[in-house]
Motif scaffolding. Structure first.
Motif, PDB file in Angstrom:
ATOM      1  N   ALA A   5       8.027  -3.209 -10.445  1.00  9.72           N
ATOM      2  CA  ALA A   5       7.168  -4.368 -10.723  1.00  9.72           C
ATOM      3  C   ALA A   5       6.488  -4.806  -9.439  1.00  9.72           C
ATOM      4  CB  ALA A   5       7.983  -5.511 -11.312  1.00  9.72           C
ATOM      5  N   GLY A   6       5.263  -5.282  -9.591  1.00 12.86           N
ATOM      6  CA  GLY A   6       4.513  -5.779  -8.440  1.00 12.86           C
ATOM      7  C   GLY A   6       3.040  -5.946  -8.782  1.00 12.86           C
ATOM      8  N   ASN A   7       2.239  -6.095  -7.732  1.00 16.26           N
ATOM      9  CA  ASN A   7       0.803  -6.290  -7.927  1.00 16.26           C
ATOM     10  C   ASN A   7       0.066  -4.943  -7.942  1.00 16.26           C
ATOM     11  OD1 ASN A   7       0.376  -5.489  -5.242  1.00 16.26           O
ATOM     12  ND2 ASN A   7       0.282  -7.583  -4.486  1.00 16.26           N
ATOM     13  N   ASP A   8      -1.263  -4.973  -8.028  1.00 17.32           N
ATOM     14  CA  ASP A   8      -2.052  -3.741  -8.138  1.00 17.32           C
ATOM     15  C   ASP A   8      -1.915  -2.836  -6.916  1.00 17.32           C
ATOM     16  OD1 ASP A   8      -2.956  -4.402 -10.666  1.00 17.32           O
ATOM     17  OD2 ASP A   8      -4.840  -5.273  -9.948  1.00 17.32           O
ATOM     18  N   THR A   9      -1.869  -3.418  -5.719  1.00 21.45           N
ATOM     19  CA  THR A   9      -1.724  -2.618  -4.502  1.00 21.45           C
ATOM     20  C   THR A   9      -0.371  -1.922  -4.489  1.00 21.45           C
ATOM     21  OG1 THR A   9      -3.144  -4.157  -3.305  1.00 21.45           O
ATOM     22  CG2 THR A   9      -1.785  -2.684  -1.981  1.00 21.45           C
ATOM     23  N   GLN A  10       0.664  -2.650  -4.854  1.00 20.73           N
ATOM     24  CA  GLN A  10       2.004  -2.064  -4.907  1.00 20.73           C
ATOM     25  C   GLN A  10       2.079  -0.966  -5.967  1.00 20.73           C
ATOM     26  OE1 GLN A  10       3.717  -5.993  -5.404  1.00 20.73           O
ATOM     27  NE2 GLN A  10       4.936  -5.675  -3.553  1.00 20.73           N
ATOM     28  N   LYS A  11       1.420  -1.199  -7.082  1.00 27.29           N
ATOM     29  CA  LYS A  11       1.400  -0.193  -8.151  1.00 27.29           C
ATOM     30  C   LYS A  11       0.765   1.095  -7.652  1.00 27.29           C
ATOM     31  CE  LYS A  11      -0.172   0.822 -12.788  1.00 27.29           C
ATOM     32  NZ  LYS A  11      -0.790   0.320 -14.004  1.00 27.29           N
ATOM     33  N   LYS A  12      -0.335   0.974  -6.942  1.00 30.47           N
ATOM     34  CA  LYS A  12      -1.042   2.159  -6.439  1.00 30.47           C
ATOM     35  C   LYS A  12      -0.112   2.996  -5.558  1.00 30.47           C
ATOM     36  CE  LYS A  12      -5.165   3.627  -4.040  1.00 30.47           C
ATOM     37  NZ  LYS A  12      -6.375   3.271  -3.339  1.00 30.47           N
ATOM     38  N   ILE A  13       0.611   2.352  -4.670  1.00 25.48           N
ATOM     39  CA  ILE A  13       1.507   3.062  -3.751  1.00 25.48           C
ATOM     40  C   ILE A  13       2.705   3.632  -4.496  1.00 25.48           C
ATOM     41  CG2 ILE A  13       3.106   2.747  -1.810  1.00 25.48           C
ATOM     42  CD1 ILE A  13       1.040   0.649  -0.783  1.00 25.48           C
ATOM     43  N   LEU A  14       3.416   2.787  -5.232  1.00 22.29           N
ATOM     44  CA  LEU A  14       4.650   3.233  -5.874  1.00 22.29           C
ATOM     45  C   LEU A  14       4.408   4.254  -6.985  1.00 22.29           C
ATOM     46  CD1 LEU A  14       6.637  -0.135  -5.927  1.00 22.29           C
ATOM     47  CD2 LEU A  14       6.983   1.852  -4.423  1.00 22.29           C
ATOM     48  N   SER A  15       3.284   4.128  -7.684  1.00 23.49           N
ATOM     49  CA  SER A  15       2.980   5.088  -8.751  1.00 23.49           C
ATOM     50  C   SER A  15       2.667   6.474  -8.197  1.00 23.49           C
ATOM     51  CB  SER A  15       1.819   4.590  -9.606  1.00 23.49           C
ATOM     52  OG  SER A  15       2.214   3.433 -10.302  1.00 23.49           O
ATOM     53  N   GLU A  16       2.166   6.544  -6.969  1.00 20.97           N
ATOM     54  CA  GLU A  16       1.955   7.849  -6.332  1.00 20.97           C
ATOM     55  C   GLU A  16       3.290   8.558  -6.116  1.00 20.97           C
ATOM     56  OE1 GLU A  16      -0.448   8.363  -2.804  1.00 20.97           O
ATOM     57  OE2 GLU A  16      -1.812   6.789  -3.515  1.00 20.97           O
ATOM     58  N   PHE A  17       4.283   7.816  -5.669  1.00 22.09           N
ATOM     59  CA  PHE A  17       5.600   8.382  -5.397  1.00 22.09           C
ATOM     60  C   PHE A  17       6.425   8.574  -6.669  1.00 22.09           C
ATOM     61  CE2 PHE A  17       4.538   6.817  -1.206  1.00 22.09           C
ATOM     62  CZ  PHE A  17       5.090   7.773  -0.357  1.00 22.09           C
TER      63      PHE A  17
END
Length: 153
Positions: free
Chosen positions: A41-53
């Motif tokens: 869970a998090g904001n759009d920037t966090q989603k971009k990073i974590l979804s890559e991994f």
């Protein structure tokens, strides 16, 4: 935890810089290696990073605290103090959000990186922080009060 029930853990870093997000990566990696279902869970920037991994993990939108920093070092404390009511409101909102998410997704563990509202008394909750001794610049008493608030959760 019953051996037949799979562990489902929510991992949610704070949005005050990407350090909170990136230091969760090894934790998430280890949880997945152990067969834990991880929900992020998090904001759009966090989603971009974590979804890559972790493209296999469900990612839930969670508003951040949206802190604004002072351009000058001298104005830092006063700018943070003025935002304190908004921070408290964000903490209450994320706690309410968490109760709903637990019911919807069957979460049975929480790992939060400096998110004070992400706790539930009947679930295992881990609070990650790097701020064991916060210095306010307003004197020893203010430092002690803030430290005690930080240790409360």
């Amino acid at each position: 935890m019953s051996p037949t029930r799979k562990m489902k853990v929510l991992v949610a870093p704070l949005d005050w810089g990407l350090g909170h997000t990136t230091r969760c990566i090894p934790i998430i990696t280890e949880l997945l290696k152990r067969g834990v279902t991880v929900i992020l869970a998090g904001n759009d920037t966090q989603k971009k990073i974590l979804s890559e991994f972790f493209p296999e993990c469900l990612f839930l939108p969670l508003k951040g605290y949206n802190i604004k920093y002072s351009n000058r070092g001298r104005g830092f404390i006063s700018k943070m103090m003025r935002q304190f009511p908004n921070i408290l409101s964000a903490i209450r909102a994320e706690h309410k959000w968490l109760r709903e998410i637990i019911a919807i997704h069957g979460i049975n563990g929480i790992i939060s990186d400096n998110r004070f509202g992400l706790y539930q008394s009947d679930l295992p909750c881990i609070f990650i922080t790097h701020q064991l001794q916060i210095k306010t610049g307003m004197g020893r008493l203010a430092d002690i009060i803030l430290r005690n608030l930080n240790y409360k959760k």
